[in-house]
Design an enzyme around this catalytic site. Structure first.
Site, PDB file in Angstrom:
ATOM      1  N   ASP A 150       0.820  -1.420   0.039  1.00  0.00           N
ATOM      2  CA  ASP A 150      -0.128  -0.115  -0.019  1.00  0.00           C
ATOM      3  C   ASP A 150       0.893   1.200  -0.005  1.00  0.00           C
ATOM      4  O   ASP A 150       0.521   1.984  -0.841  1.00  0.00           O
ATOM      5  CB  ASP A 150      -1.045  -0.255   0.910  1.00  0.00           C
ATOM      6  N   HIS A 177      -3.009  -4.324   6.298  1.00  0.00           N
ATOM      7  CA  HIS A 177      -3.618  -4.070   5.327  1.00  0.00           C
ATOM      8  C   HIS A 177      -4.882  -4.596   4.693  1.00  0.00           C
ATOM      9  O   HIS A 177      -5.075  -5.696   4.681  1.00  0.00           O
ATOM     10  CB  HIS A 177      -3.032  -5.582   4.067  1.00  0.00           C
TER      11      HIS A 177
HETATM   12  N1  LIG Z   1      -0.508  -9.486   1.005  1.00  0.00           N
HETATM   13  C1  LIG Z   1      -1.563  -8.901  -0.687  1.00  0.00           C
HETATM   14  O1  LIG Z   1      -0.514  -7.264  -0.638  1.00  0.00           O
HETATM   15  C2  LIG Z   1      -2.207  -9.230  -1.256  1.00  0.00           C
HETATM   16  C3  LIG Z   1      -1.753  -9.379  -2.346  1.00  0.00           C
HETATM   17  C4  LIG Z   1      -2.530 -10.135  -3.428  1.00  0.00           C
HETATM   18  C5  LIG Z   1      -3.137 -11.568  -3.533  1.00  0.00           C
HETATM   19  N2  LIG Z   1      -3.344 -11.749  -1.752  1.00  0.00           N
HETATM   20  C6  LIG Z   1      -3.202 -13.510  -1.184  1.00  0.00           C
HETATM   21  O2  LIG Z   1      -2.566 -13.907  -1.689  1.00  0.00           O
HETATM   22  C7  LIG Z   1      -3.472 -15.638  -1.358  1.00  0.00           C
HETATM   23  C8  LIG Z   1      -3.723 -16.184  -2.707  1.00  0.00           C
HETATM   24  O3  LIG Z   1      -3.708 -15.172  -4.171  1.00  0.00           O
HETATM   25  P1  LIG Z   1      -4.182 -16.093  -5.503  1.00  0.00           P
HETATM   26  O4  LIG Z   1      -4.179 -14.658  -6.334  1.00  0.00           O
HETATM   27  O5  LIG Z   1      -2.690 -16.638  -6.127  1.00  0.00           O
HETATM   28  O6  LIG Z   1      -4.835 -17.547  -5.554  1.00  0.00           O
HETATM   29  P2  LIG Z   1      -4.554 -18.617  -6.039  1.00  0.00           P
HETATM   30  O7  LIG Z   1      -6.221 -19.059  -5.816  1.00  0.00           O
HETATM   31  O8  LIG Z   1      -4.132 -18.470  -7.458  1.00  0.00           O
HETATM   32  O9  LIG Z   1      -3.423 -19.293  -5.768  1.00  0.00           O
HETATM   33  C9  LIG Z   1      -4.118 -20.300  -4.509  1.00  0.00           C
HETATM   34  C10 LIG Z   1      -2.733 -21.331  -4.330  1.00  0.00           C
HETATM   35  O10 LIG Z   1      -3.042 -22.235  -3.223  1.00  0.00           O
HETATM   36  C11 LIG Z   1      -3.024 -23.008  -3.326  1.00  0.00           C
HETATM   37  N3  LIG Z   1      -3.459 -23.751  -1.929  1.00  0.00           N
HETATM   38  C12 LIG Z   1      -4.533 -24.095  -1.298  1.00  0.00           C
HETATM   39  N4  LIG Z   1      -4.350 -24.590  -0.583  1.00  0.00           N
HETATM   40  C13 LIG Z   1      -3.074 -25.077  -0.166  1.00  0.00           C
HETATM   41  C14 LIG Z   1      -2.694 -26.369   0.710  1.00  0.00           C
HETATM   42  N5  LIG Z   1      -3.237 -27.098   1.876  1.00  0.00           N
HETATM   43  N6  LIG Z   1      -1.101 -26.146   0.480  1.00  0.00           N
HETATM   44  C15 LIG Z   1      -0.187 -25.582  -0.469  1.00  0.00           C
HETATM   45  N7  LIG Z   1      -1.221 -25.088  -1.312  1.00  0.00           N
HETATM   46  C16 LIG Z   1      -2.887 -24.712  -1.205  1.00  0.00           C
HETATM   47  C17 LIG Z   1      -4.285 -23.572  -4.325  1.00  0.00           C
HETATM   48  O11 LIG Z   1      -4.205 -24.925  -4.969  1.00  0.00           O
HETATM   49  C18 LIG Z   1      -3.348 -22.478  -5.033  1.00  0.00           C
HETATM   50  O12 LIG Z   1      -3.257 -22.628  -6.181  1.00  0.00           O
HETATM   51  C19 LIG Z   1      -5.079 -14.879  -0.991  1.00  0.00           C
HETATM   52  O13 LIG Z   1      -5.167 -15.037  -0.488  1.00  0.00           O
HETATM   53  C20 LIG Z   1      -5.094 -13.215  -1.666  1.00  0.00           C
HETATM   54  O14 LIG Z   1      -5.854 -12.351  -1.330  1.00  0.00           O
HETATM   55  C21 LIG Z   1      -2.569 -10.822  -0.658  1.00  0.00           C
END
Ligand SMILES: NC(=O)c1ccc[n+]([C@@H]2O[C@H](COP(=O)([O-])OP(=O)(O)OC[C@H]3O[C@@H](n4cnc5c(N)ncnc54)[C@H](O)[C@@H]3O)[C@@H](O)[C@H]2O)c1
Ligand SMILES: *[C@@H]1O[C@H](CO)[C@@H](O)[C@H](O)[C@H]1NC(C)=O
Length: 308
Positions: A150, A177
């Protein structure tokens, strides 16, 4: 397969965010060995195959791994978890992502004693707190990417107004966040000069910039379904500061005793994780906003007290 290098980084979750994080680690050559792990092994394999087409740039090894590989990693990045759908707040993800976090961290035991755990999955401040509990690591070794992203979004807006480089601006978003975050306007400077002296923004203009910053993820998600590049770049920066013991001061989610939760405030980051919190001098209004942000996080945490 050879044993993982002592300074390998494990990225757990190989979706939109995890794969972009791996890509940025590769481009920046943060460590020689990056391990990608996902419960969806076929998808993880395809991501690794795709990423391996880029390793010629840097000779970083990228490979698919298991949670056992992650036990030996210097840094473990957790991106596994459900993402926001349009209209979801980050807090809406907590039930699903807390379960995933718990199962991953129990499978990681025994975890390397000097490992640093970087939480990226949302809601990042809440998950960072629970990861401190579930991992058994010292709190200083478990941090969340928090409002670094952010803050970078905010700096981009201010830099374009002033027509200077983003890196010449020091401005922070602090707190959650998420929706209760706040901008520490009174501490913002451009190369040491108070920001509001060189860019006299009205209260309404400050609010508009803060809102644009806060809503940026939602704006992107509404169209492309996820965000990934910003958080990937931020994760690479955090890992560099850890691996090379940079002692950079960054707004990161970490444990704050006075608030009784994890939220973002400036902290000194190095090989041992959060070396110390760095003082920030907020004015009374901003201090109240920060306290309100902590309260809203603690209310959510209270609903999961049996997990603590
Ligand atoms: N902190 C930040 O600034 C920020 C920014 C963007 C996204 N995010 C967060 O990051 C996370 C992931 O987002 P994304 O777009 O990559 O989602 P996505 O759905 O593309 O990927 C998530 C992955 O996690 C895997 N997964 C689920 N359970 C699992 C387990 N027990 N062990 C291993 N892998 C597992 C899934 O199979 C999937 O491939 C979300 O919570 C999103 O909100 C955070
Ligand atoms: C503190 O700074 C904010 C901007 O973040 C400003 O709106 C407010 O008026 C200031 N409050 C005091 C008490 O100076």
């Amino acid at each position: 397969m050879s044993a993982p290098a002592a300074n390998s980084i494990a990225v757990i979750g190989a979706g939109s965010v995890g794969s972009a994080v791996a890509f940025s680690l590769l481009l920046r050559q943060v460590v020689p060995d990056v391990v990608l792990i996902d419960i969806d092994e076929d998808m993880c394999k395809a991501q690794v195959q795709d990423l391996s087409d880029a390793t010629f740039l840097s000779n970083v090894r990228i490979r698919q791994g298991t949670l056992t590989d992650a036990q030996h990693a210097a840094i473990i990045i957790i991106t596994a978890g459900a993402k926001q759908r349009p209209g979801d707040t980050r807090l809406d993800l907590i039930d699903r992502n807390l379960k995933i976090l718990k199962s991953i961290l129990s499978s990681l035991q025994p975890i390397r004693k000097d490992a640093i755990l970087l939480i990226v999955a949302n809601p990042v401040d809440i998950l960072t707190l629970f990861a401190q509990k579930f991992s058994g690591l010292p709190k200083s070794q478990v941090l969340g990417s928090g409002t670094l992203l952010d803050s970078i979004r905010l700096k981009r807006i201010l830099a374009s107004r002033l027509n200077v480089a983003d890196t010449s601006i020091h401005a922070f978003v602090i707190g959650e966040h998420g929706d209760s975050q706040c901008v520490a306007w009174s501490t913002a400077t451009v190369h040491g000069t108070p920001l509001l002296k060189v860019l006299p923004l009205t209260g309404a203009e400050r609010d508009e910039i803060a809102t644009t910053t806060r809503m940026k993820a939602e704006t992107i998600i509404r169209v492309k379904g996820f965000t990934s590049y910003g958080v990937a770049a931020v994760s690479a920066r955090i890992c560099e500061a850890i691996i090379f013991d940079h002692r950079q001061v960054l707004p990161l989610s970490h444990w704050r005793e006075e608030f009784g939760c994890c939220l973002s405030l400036p902290a000194v980051l190095g090989r041992d994780g959060i070396i110390s919190s760095f003082p920030i001098h907020l004015n009374d209004t901003e201090q109240k906003f920060l306290e309100a942000s902590a309260e809203s996080l603690k209310k959510v945490i209270g609903g999961y007290a049996e997990e603590l």
